[in-house]
Structure formats: structure tokens, C-alpha cells
Write an enzyme that holds these catalytic residues in place. Structure first.
Site, PDB file in Angstrom:
ATOM      1  N   SER A 292      34.264  43.168  36.257  1.00 31.90           N
ATOM      2  CA  SER A 292      34.298  42.912  34.826  1.00 31.90           C
ATOM      3  C   SER A 292      35.368  43.740  34.108  1.00 31.90           C
ATOM      4  O   SER A 292      36.555  43.507  34.294  1.00 31.90           O
ATOM      5  CB  SER A 292      32.901  43.177  34.256  1.00 31.90           C
ATOM      6  OG  SER A 292      32.795  42.737  32.940  1.00 31.90           O
ATOM      7  N   ASP A 303      49.684  43.196  36.175  1.00 34.33           N
ATOM      8  CA  ASP A 303      50.567  42.156  35.631  1.00 34.33           C
ATOM      9  C   ASP A 303      51.779  42.747  34.923  1.00 34.33           C
ATOM     10  O   ASP A 303      52.872  42.167  34.940  1.00 34.33           O
ATOM     11  CB  ASP A 303      49.796  41.264  34.658  1.00 34.33           C
ATOM     12  CG  ASP A 303      48.925  40.241  35.379  1.00 34.33           C
ATOM     13  OD1 ASP A 303      48.902  40.264  36.626  1.00 34.33           O
ATOM     14  OD2 ASP A 303      48.256  39.439  34.702  1.00 34.33           O
ATOM     15  N   LYS A 317      34.169  39.186  38.694  1.00 34.98           N
ATOM     16  CA  LYS A 317      33.404  38.717  37.525  1.00 34.98           C
ATOM     17  C   LYS A 317      34.364  38.557  36.348  1.00 34.98           C
ATOM     18  O   LYS A 317      34.713  39.522  35.681  1.00 34.98           O
ATOM     19  CB  LYS A 317      32.289  39.696  37.168  1.00 34.98           C
ATOM     20  CG  LYS A 317      31.449  39.225  35.975  1.00 34.98           C
ATOM     21  CD  LYS A 317      30.369  40.231  35.629  1.00 34.98           C
ATOM     22  CE  LYS A 317      29.560  39.770  34.424  1.00 34.98           C
ATOM     23  NZ  LYS A 317      30.376  39.702  33.191  1.00 34.98           N
TER      24      LYS A 317
END
Length: 446
Positions: A292, A303, A317
């Protein structure tokens, strides 16, 4: 009544009227009358002919729980006790075993044990399936019922029957309930030049606590060269805190965005100017217990190319839960959106894949620093620069320091080695640039 968001919620939706939402839903779709007739027939049969009398309140509550449990593992019905549990998670102090759990195939699955809790001390691992609680089968229980069963007076015992991958048979573990105090952020200097930050869970104050820890870390080690951010076995928590943590290491750009059916579920979170460690190399450690909010941080830093992600695949998740009150002391926790990393990746049921995979393993050195070398020869020459000879005793001391970290935590050991390599490579590049600049200056002077 307004939406009230509690710590399990990963998204702060704009407050809207619950009554208005229900009316809008009625306008969009009519209720399926045939299915409702089937429901009332089943309800009537249970109410009138079940072997034991069950109150209407209980039957309706069971129906609500059934609807939510069939949607996904994270949508659930919250009674008064569950509501209180969520509020306690916000502060990071509550009673229990210290396990973040979900449901899988009717069993309770361990997402991650919380640091320094009865669960972690007993060796409970991410991925373990809990099949019985004090000899009571978990199958048939809702997640909230199982959690309630695991709660109890501090000092009382509970026996968990565990199924673990790689074990042929289930095994029992006896845990003693304790007050769980989750220190959200810990920090220390691993060795000269290299710092360590550990986030155990994302609570309301995690972002602020992280900034304080970084400030203290830089005071303790003014010559900081690199940082390890440890998110292993971090089950997640509050989305806004994860955004603040990622923002601490980014100067700009998207951190995470969410998309759902409700209009105001589509939200984008951006970083603000200012990198707290001024672009120093970072390694982020993750594993199958990183879920999460942990995955939001790892995905954003990956990224943006801000950190090297190391370890094993994360939990996966990628959904957003909103807590919606339905009365003064009851609510539903409903999955309302999916979140995406800055590059548009949904990690739902996939997880974050590390840049460098390092499995947790036990490392044993084949040789130690006591091998016979030049420094151990009688009558040897002294070092040409006047340095002390690295004899067997000195080598043993140096090796034991390295071996200790490698034996305790091989993933952290590899993370530090990677930071050292990046630092060395960068220094060589700076030295070459400085050398070229000196040569150019000499030529200009000629």
C-alpha cells in the site's frame, strides 16, 4: 452526515452528504426487484426456520458483511470495535498481537508483522496463513471477527495455527497479547557516511517524524554520503503520509494519482521543491510485506530515478479504501479507487519489482581475516608511507564488523555496498573533471 476518513483510508475524498450520495445512486440505477424478492425469501426462511432464533439486527448485519466480504479482501463492515481499532492505528498505539492482516480464500493472511511486537518476536512472517485461533477455525469468520478474536487483555495468551509455504504441516504459535506501540520512524548511522531510516507504518505524523529524523541524522553524520530507506514489512497506512515521505526526497513531479468511479476519487499528488538530502544516493529496501503506502513511496522514487529499489517484489496492494459512516458508531470500509505510480503503473496484484533483486538469506563467510599474509611475517619491511601493518588481529576486527551486518541482514549489507559503489564511482568522475579543468587552466596560462 459527512464522510469521516480514518487511518485505513488511503484517500482523502471531498466531504459529501451520505444521503445525497444514496439519492444519486437511486437516480442512476433502479433496484433489481427479482433479486430483492429472492433475498427476502431467503431472509424469511432463515428468520423463521433456522435451528436457533436470530434477531433481525444480526441477520441484516450478516447480510451487510457478506456483501462487502465478497467484493475484495479490503472492503469490510466496521462495527464499533473495528471503528475504535482504526482510530488507535492512527496514533500508533493499541492492544493486540501486532499483525497487519487481510483475507485470502477464507483464511487470515499476514501482510506484515509490526516491528517489536509479539508477532515479530515469535517469528510470524509475511505470507503466513492463520487457519485457527485458539482452536477455532478462521474459515467462516469475517476479517473484523478474526481481528476481534486476536485482541484481548494485555498479558493474555492466544494460540495461532499457521500454514507457511515450505512447511508440510501447520504449526502452532503461542503469542502473549501486549500493548503495541509503533514507532513510525527510526534512524541511525550505519557506519561513517551512511545513514539508515526505517519506516514501520504510515501514521498521521510519519511525514513530520521523518523530517525530524533526517535533521538529526545529518547532525550526527555531517559527511553523509548516502541513505538506506527501509520499507520492508511496512503494511502501509495513510496515503497523505506516504506522499509527504516521497516528497522529502523529490524536488518536483507527480508522486501518485488515484482513479475511481466517484468523480472526486480522481486525485493527483505532486512533490514540492526541496530534497532533504540534496540528491544524495538512496537505496529503498522492500519485500513481500511492503504494501500500500510503502509501494506508493517505492514506486514514486523508482519512477523518478531518485532511488535504487532493492529486495524482493512487494505485496501488490494498489487499491484505495474509504471509510464511510452509516451510523454514529458503524461504518463500511469500501474500495473506491486504484492508485497509480507517476509513470502510470497500477501495481494492484503485481507489486513493485525491485531494480536489484536480493533475497533474504543467511550469509556465512568462508574465510576470516586471520589468514596468513605479508603483515604476519617476521622481519617484514614497514609500510612505505609509515602506516600501521594490517596484521591478523587488525584484520579480524575489521572482518568481524563487516560479517556482523552481513549475517544479521544481508539485504541491508548489500544496500550499503551499493551506496559505497555509487559514491566511489561519483568521486572518480569528479576527480577526472577536476583534473581536466586543471589541465585546461594550465594550457590557458601557457
Amino acid at each position: 452526515m459527512k464522510f469521516r476518513l480514518l487511518p485505513a483510508a488511503l484517500l482523502a475524498l471531498s466531504a459529501v452528504s451520505w444521503a445525497d450520495t444514496a439519492e444519486e445512486a437511486d437516480d442512476r440505477a433502479q433496484l433489481p426487484l427479482d433479486d430483492l424478492r429472492t433475498f427476502t425469501k431467503v431472509y424469511s426462511q432463515i428468520r423463521n426456520t433456522y435451528v436457533e432464533e436470530v434477531s433481525d439486527q444480526k441477520l441484516l448485519e450478516y447480510a451487510i458483511k457478506g456483501m462487502l466480504s465478497e467484493l475484495d479482501p479490503h472492503s469490510t463492515y466496521l462495527d464499533a470495535n473495528s471503528f475504535d481499532d482504526l482510530q488507535m492505528n492512527t496514533t500508533g498505539e493499541y492492544g493486540g498481537l501486532g499483525i497487519e492482516v487481510g483475507m485470502e480464500n477464507g483464511f487470515v493472511k499476514v501482510i506484515a508483522p509490526i516491528d517489536d511486537s509479539p508477532a515479530s518476536r515469535a517469528g510470524i512472517e509475511a505470507g503466513d496463513l492463520i487457519v485457527t485461533l485458539d482452536d477455532k477455525p478462521v474459515r467462516g469468520m469475517s476479517l473484523s471477527e478474526a481481528i476481534e478474536q486476536m485482541r484481548g487483555p494485555v498479558g493474555s495468551d492466544i494460540v495461532l495455527s499457521i500454514v507457511r509455504e515450505g512447511n508440510d504441516q501447520p504449526f502452532d504459535v503461542t503469542l502473549t497479547r501486549d500493548t503495541i506501540k509503533v514507532n513510525s520512524v527510526r534512524a541511525r548511522v550505519l557506519e561513517p557516511g551512511y545513514g539508515y531510516l526505517r519506516i514501520a507504518q504510515f501514521q498521521l505524523k510519519t511525514g513530520d517524524d521523518l523530517l525530524k529524523r533526517i535533521t538529526k541524522l545529518k547532525q550526527d553524520e555531517p559527511n553523509l554520503k548516502g541513505l538506506v530507506l527501509d520499507l520492508r514489512n511496512n503494511p502501509g497506512g495513510i496515503l497523505q503520509s506516504s506522499v509527504k515521505v516521497a516528497d522529502a526526497f523529490l524536488n518536483e513531479g507527480l508522486v501518485v494519482y488515484t482513479e475511481g468511479r466517484v468523480e472526486n476519487a480522481d486525485v493527483k499528488y505532486h512533490a514540492t521543491p526541496g530534497d532533504e538530502i540534496n540528491g544524495l544516493p538512496m537505496v529503498v529496501l522492500i519485500n513481500e510485506g511492503s504494501a500500500s503506502a510503502s509501494e506508493i513511496v517505492a514506486g514514486a522514487l523508482q519512477d523518478h530515478g531518485r532511488a535504487v529499489i532493492m529486495g524482493t517484489d512487494s505485496f501488490g496492494k494498489g487499491s484505495v479504501q474509504t471509510v464511510i459512516p452509516i451510523s454514529e458508531d458503524r461504518a463500511i470500509k469500501l474500495t473506491t479507487a486504484l492508485y497509480y505510480t507517476p509513470s502510470g503503473r497500477s501495481i494492484q496484484a503485481q507489486g513493485i519489482e525491485p531494480d536489484i533483486i536480493v533475497e533474504r538469506a543467511k550469509i556465512t563467510a568462508l574465510t576470516r581475516g586471520g589468514n596468513f599474509k605479508e603483515a604476519d611475517l617476521n622481519g617484514r619491511l614497514e609500510n612505505g608511507n609509515g602506516g600501521d601493518a594490517l596484521d591478523a588481529k587488525a584484520r579480524e576486527e575489521r572482518s568481524s564488523q563487516r560479517d556482523d551486518l552481513a549475517a544479521r541482514d544481508n539485504q541491508l549489507y548489500e544496500a550499503v555496498n551499493l551506496l559505497k559503489g555509487i559514491t566511489i564511482f561519483a568521486k572518480h568522475g569528479q576527480d577526472k573533471s577536476a583534473g581536466k579543468s586543471t589541465q585546461m587552466a594550465d594550457r590557458t596560462g601557457d
